[in-house]
Design an enzyme around this catalytic site. Structure first.
Site, PDB file in Angstrom:
ATOM      1  N   ARG A 153       4.569  -4.954  -6.772  1.00 45.88           N
ATOM      2  CA  ARG A 153       6.268  -4.675  -6.858  1.00 45.88           C
ATOM      3  C   ARG A 153       6.742  -5.617  -6.881  1.00 45.88           C
ATOM      4  O   ARG A 153       8.033  -4.778  -7.618  1.00 45.88           O
ATOM      5  CB  ARG A 153       5.612  -5.867  -5.191  1.00 45.88           C
ATOM      6  CG  ARG A 153       5.234  -5.361  -3.948  1.00 45.88           C
ATOM      7  CD  ARG A 153       4.619  -6.052  -2.772  1.00 45.88           C
ATOM      8  NE  ARG A 153       4.577  -5.558  -1.567  1.00 45.88           N
ATOM      9  CZ  ARG A 153       5.113  -6.231  -0.235  1.00 45.88           C
ATOM     10  NH1 ARG A 153       4.545  -7.273  -0.533  1.00 45.88           N
ATOM     11  NH2 ARG A 153       3.872  -5.704   0.973  1.00 45.88           N
ATOM     12  N   TYR A 183       1.283  -2.671  12.617  1.00 45.76           N
ATOM     13  CA  TYR A 183       1.875  -3.368  13.132  1.00 45.76           C
ATOM     14  C   TYR A 183       2.847  -3.999  14.463  1.00 45.76           C
ATOM     15  O   TYR A 183       3.469  -3.686  14.917  1.00 45.76           O
ATOM     16  CB  TYR A 183       3.692  -2.735  12.327  1.00 45.76           C
ATOM     17  CG  TYR A 183       3.735  -3.084  10.726  1.00 45.76           C
ATOM     18  CD1 TYR A 183       3.485  -4.147  10.181  1.00 45.76           C
ATOM     19  CD2 TYR A 183       3.865  -1.657   9.874  1.00 45.76           C
ATOM     20  CE1 TYR A 183       3.073  -3.892   8.326  1.00 45.76           C
ATOM     21  CE2 TYR A 183       3.303  -1.475   8.865  1.00 45.76           C
ATOM     22  CZ  TYR A 183       3.350  -2.386   7.867  1.00 45.76           C
ATOM     23  OH  TYR A 183       3.386  -1.943   6.762  1.00 45.76           O
ATOM     24  N   HIS A 224       0.962  -1.726   0.930  1.00 47.96           N
ATOM     25  CA  HIS A 224       0.940  -2.653   1.443  1.00 47.96           C
ATOM     26  C   HIS A 224      -0.978  -3.438   2.009  1.00 47.96           C
ATOM     27  O   HIS A 224      -1.733  -3.245   1.452  1.00 47.96           O
ATOM     28  CB  HIS A 224       0.409  -2.299   3.378  1.00 47.96           C
ATOM     29  CG  HIS A 224       0.085  -3.350   4.085  1.00 47.96           C
ATOM     30  ND1 HIS A 224       0.120  -4.291   5.246  1.00 47.96           N
ATOM     31  CD2 HIS A 224      -1.517  -2.940   4.450  1.00 47.96           C
ATOM     32  CE1 HIS A 224      -0.090  -5.181   6.011  1.00 47.96           C
ATOM     33  NE2 HIS A 224      -1.217  -4.183   5.524  1.00 47.96           N
ATOM     34  N   LYS A 226       1.760   2.728   0.433  1.00 48.28           N
ATOM     35  CA  LYS A 226       3.485   3.509   1.345  1.00 48.28           C
ATOM     36  C   LYS A 226       3.895   4.572   0.568  1.00 48.28           C
ATOM     37  O   LYS A 226       3.920   5.365  -0.302  1.00 48.28           O
ATOM     38  CB  LYS A 226       4.424   1.795   1.516  1.00 48.28           C
ATOM     39  CG  LYS A 226       3.868   1.162   2.162  1.00 48.28           C
ATOM     40  CD  LYS A 226       5.150  -0.227   2.569  1.00 48.28           C
ATOM     41  CE  LYS A 226       4.286  -1.422   3.337  1.00 48.28           C
ATOM     42  NZ  LYS A 226       5.798  -2.892   2.602  1.00 48.28           N
ATOM     43  N   THR A 241       6.292 -10.618  -1.569  1.00 43.61           N
ATOM     44  CA  THR A 241       6.769  -8.799  -0.829  1.00 43.61           C
ATOM     45  C   THR A 241       8.820  -8.365  -0.787  1.00 43.61           C
ATOM     46  O   THR A 241       8.796  -7.022  -0.881  1.00 43.61           O
ATOM     47  CB  THR A 241       7.389  -9.617   1.321  1.00 43.61           C
ATOM     48  OG1 THR A 241       6.196 -10.387   1.518  1.00 43.61           O
ATOM     49  CG2 THR A 241       8.618  -8.987   2.018  1.00 43.61           C
ATOM     50  N   ARG A 257      -3.884  -9.569  -2.888  1.00 41.62           N
ATOM     51  CA  ARG A 257      -2.629  -9.650  -2.690  1.00 41.62           C
ATOM     52  C   ARG A 257      -1.718 -10.470  -4.075  1.00 41.62           C
ATOM     53  O   ARG A 257       0.127 -10.460  -4.357  1.00 41.62           O
ATOM     54  CB  ARG A 257      -2.245 -10.833  -1.180  1.00 41.62           C
ATOM     55  CG  ARG A 257      -2.743 -10.213  -0.132  1.00 41.62           C
ATOM     56  CD  ARG A 257      -2.407 -11.225   0.573  1.00 41.62           C
ATOM     57  NE  ARG A 257      -1.180 -11.876   1.111  1.00 41.62           N
ATOM     58  CZ  ARG A 257      -0.305 -11.207   2.066  1.00 41.62           C
ATOM     59  NH1 ARG A 257      -0.310  -9.797   2.273  1.00 41.62           N
ATOM     60  NH2 ARG A 257       0.902 -11.894   2.219  1.00 41.62           N
ATOM     61  N   ASN A 300       8.634  -1.610  -0.520  1.00 43.79           N
ATOM     62  CA  ASN A 300       7.925  -2.254  -1.373  1.00 43.79           C
ATOM     63  C   ASN A 300       6.378  -1.927  -1.621  1.00 43.79           C
ATOM     64  O   ASN A 300       5.554  -2.651  -2.243  1.00 43.79           O
ATOM     65  CB  ASN A 300       8.322  -3.132  -0.935  1.00 43.79           C
ATOM     66  CG  ASN A 300       7.194  -3.602   0.223  1.00 43.79           C
ATOM     67  OD1 ASN A 300       6.958  -3.189   0.930  1.00 43.79           O
ATOM     68  ND2 ASN A 300       7.262  -5.450   0.756  1.00 43.79           N
ATOM     69  N   GLU A 347      -7.738  -4.281  10.362  1.00 41.24           N
ATOM     70  CA  GLU A 347      -6.907  -3.749   9.640  1.00 41.24           C
ATOM     71  C   GLU A 347      -7.499  -2.612   9.168  1.00 41.24           C
ATOM     72  O   GLU A 347      -7.463  -1.569   9.403  1.00 41.24           O
ATOM     73  CB  GLU A 347      -5.600  -3.735   8.787  1.00 41.24           C
ATOM     74  CG  GLU A 347      -4.922  -4.595   9.462  1.00 41.24           C
ATOM     75  CD  GLU A 347      -3.801  -5.021   8.303  1.00 41.24           C
ATOM     76  OE1 GLU A 347      -4.099  -4.937   7.583  1.00 41.24           O
ATOM     77  OE2 GLU A 347      -2.545  -6.095   8.947  1.00 41.24           O
TER      78      GLU A 347
HETATM   79  P1  GDP Z   1       4.380  -8.340   3.147  1.00 42.22           P
HETATM   80  O1  GDP Z   1       2.915  -9.241   3.743  1.00 42.22           O
HETATM   81  O2  GDP Z   1       4.650  -8.718   2.255  1.00 42.22           O
HETATM   82  O3  GDP Z   1       3.728  -6.580   2.919  1.00 42.22           O
HETATM   83  O4  GDP Z   1       4.893  -8.691   4.236  1.00 42.22           O
HETATM   84  P2  GDP Z   1       4.859  -9.258   6.000  1.00 42.22           P
HETATM   85  O5  GDP Z   1       3.695  -8.721   6.492  1.00 42.22           O
HETATM   86  O6  GDP Z   1       5.398 -10.307   6.165  1.00 42.22           O
HETATM   87  O7  GDP Z   1       6.454  -7.989   6.135  1.00 42.22           O
HETATM   88  C1  GDP Z   1       5.433  -6.335   6.702  1.00 42.22           C
HETATM   89  C2  GDP Z   1       6.594  -5.405   6.338  1.00 42.22           C
HETATM   90  O8  GDP Z   1       8.083  -5.995   5.923  1.00 42.22           O
HETATM   91  C3  GDP Z   1       6.967  -5.596   4.195  1.00 42.22           C
HETATM   92  O9  GDP Z   1       5.800  -5.411   3.703  1.00 42.22           O
HETATM   93  C4  GDP Z   1       8.601  -4.895   3.783  1.00 42.22           C
HETATM   94  O10 GDP Z   1       8.702  -4.192   3.693  1.00 42.22           O
HETATM   95  C5  GDP Z   1       9.308  -5.790   5.411  1.00 42.22           C
HETATM   96  N1  GDP Z   1      10.215  -7.259   5.090  1.00 42.22           N
HETATM   97  C6  GDP Z   1       9.354  -8.736   5.945  1.00 42.22           C
HETATM   98  N2  GDP Z   1       9.978  -9.254   6.421  1.00 42.22           N
HETATM   99  C7  GDP Z   1      11.207  -8.749   5.424  1.00 42.22           C
HETATM  100  C8  GDP Z   1      13.131  -9.115   5.290  1.00 42.22           C
HETATM  101  O11 GDP Z   1      12.841 -10.210   5.386  1.00 42.22           O
HETATM  102  N3  GDP Z   1      13.472  -8.679   5.106  1.00 42.22           N
HETATM  103  C9  GDP Z   1      13.435  -6.839   4.710  1.00 42.22           C
HETATM  104  N4  GDP Z   1      14.417  -6.420   4.762  1.00 42.22           N
HETATM  105  N5  GDP Z   1      11.790  -6.152   5.030  1.00 42.22           N
HETATM  106  C10 GDP Z   1      11.284  -7.387   5.110  1.00 42.22           C
END
Ligand code: GDP
Length: 198
Positions: A140, A59, A163, A19, A129, A123, A160, A173
């Site tokens: 991360r 997204y 992705h 990112k 996350t 992952r 973070n 994707e």
């Molecule tokens: P990932 O697979 O760990 O990247 O998580 P997701 O696909 O569920 O979410 C996409 C992105 O949204 C994450 O990488 C974070 O940058 C953000 N995000 C997801 N859940 C949260 C949350 O509960 N709080 C905040 N502040 N950001 C979040």
């Protein structure tokens, strides 16, 4: 491995992108190096500055994604003993909007990685996350500097670094980021360890 399954059937491809915060902090080489050392084969790689409509497609505004984010928001408030927002769906939509802003705020580096159970392995190397929950040794866990309390004050997406696709979205994707002729087949020098008899 199930009966009749060949070792090569467990070979998967997955998409990751570093990112904008990861690129701006000079972490590209370090992150790619971790994947390479874990035996993942780079089969595609490029730097891009994602246009807004591309990020919107990545997204997607689909109920499943919004629900998943809503659930994560709920948990991330409760983790700190805080009252989650009343309208979690609205909060998740706001967070998606910020996520789009975040990943279009600078260049990213996208890769397609290949290897046995690559989706799970990648992952695992990436980590949770939440940077606070991500184990030390994960990308991360070692490199994100953000945290939920800060991010949640403004209901912005947590910064973070990287992705990584989940099993449900890897194929979609990869196809979004890479054309077929941008993906390469070749042998890594260490493949004989897995695929050749001693
Ligand atoms: P990932 O697979 O760990 O990247 O998580 P997701 O696909 O569920 O979410 C996409 C992105 O949204 C994450 O990488 C974070 O940058 C953000 N995000 C997801 N859940 C949260 C949350 O509960 N709080 C905040 N502040 N950001 C979040």
């Amino acid at each position: 491995m199930g009966e009749g399954e060949n070792v090569k059937d467990v070979i998967q491809r997955t998409l990751v992108f570093i990112k904008p915060d990861g690129v701006k902090r000079g972490l590209v080489g370090e992150i790619i190096s971790r994947f390479e050392k874990a035996g993942l084969k780079i089969v595609g790689m490029k730097m891009m500055w994602l246009p807004r409509d591309f990020a919107e497609e990545h997204y997607r505004d689909d109920p499943k994604f919004i629900k998943k984010i809503a659930q994560k928001i709920k948990e991330s408030y409760e983790m700190y003993g805080l009252e989650p927002p009343k309208d979690l769906i609205a909060a998740a939509k706001k967070l998606r909007e910020d996520l789009i802003k975040y990943v279009t705020s600078g260049p990213i580096v996208a890769l397609v990685l290949e290897g046995p159970r690559a989706i799970y392995i990648v992952r695992k190397l990436v980590g949770d996350t939440s940077p606070e929950e991500a184990a030390p040794g994960t990308i991360r866990g070692d490199y994100s500097i953000d945290n939920y309390p800060f991010a949640n004050i403004e209901l912005r997406s947590i910064r973070n670094v990287i992705h990584a696709s989940d099993a449900e979205n890897a194929e979609r994707e990869i196809a979004l980021f890479f054309d077929d002729d941008e993906l390469f087949e070749y042998k890594r020098a260490d493949e004989h360890i897995m695929f050749e008899p001693l």
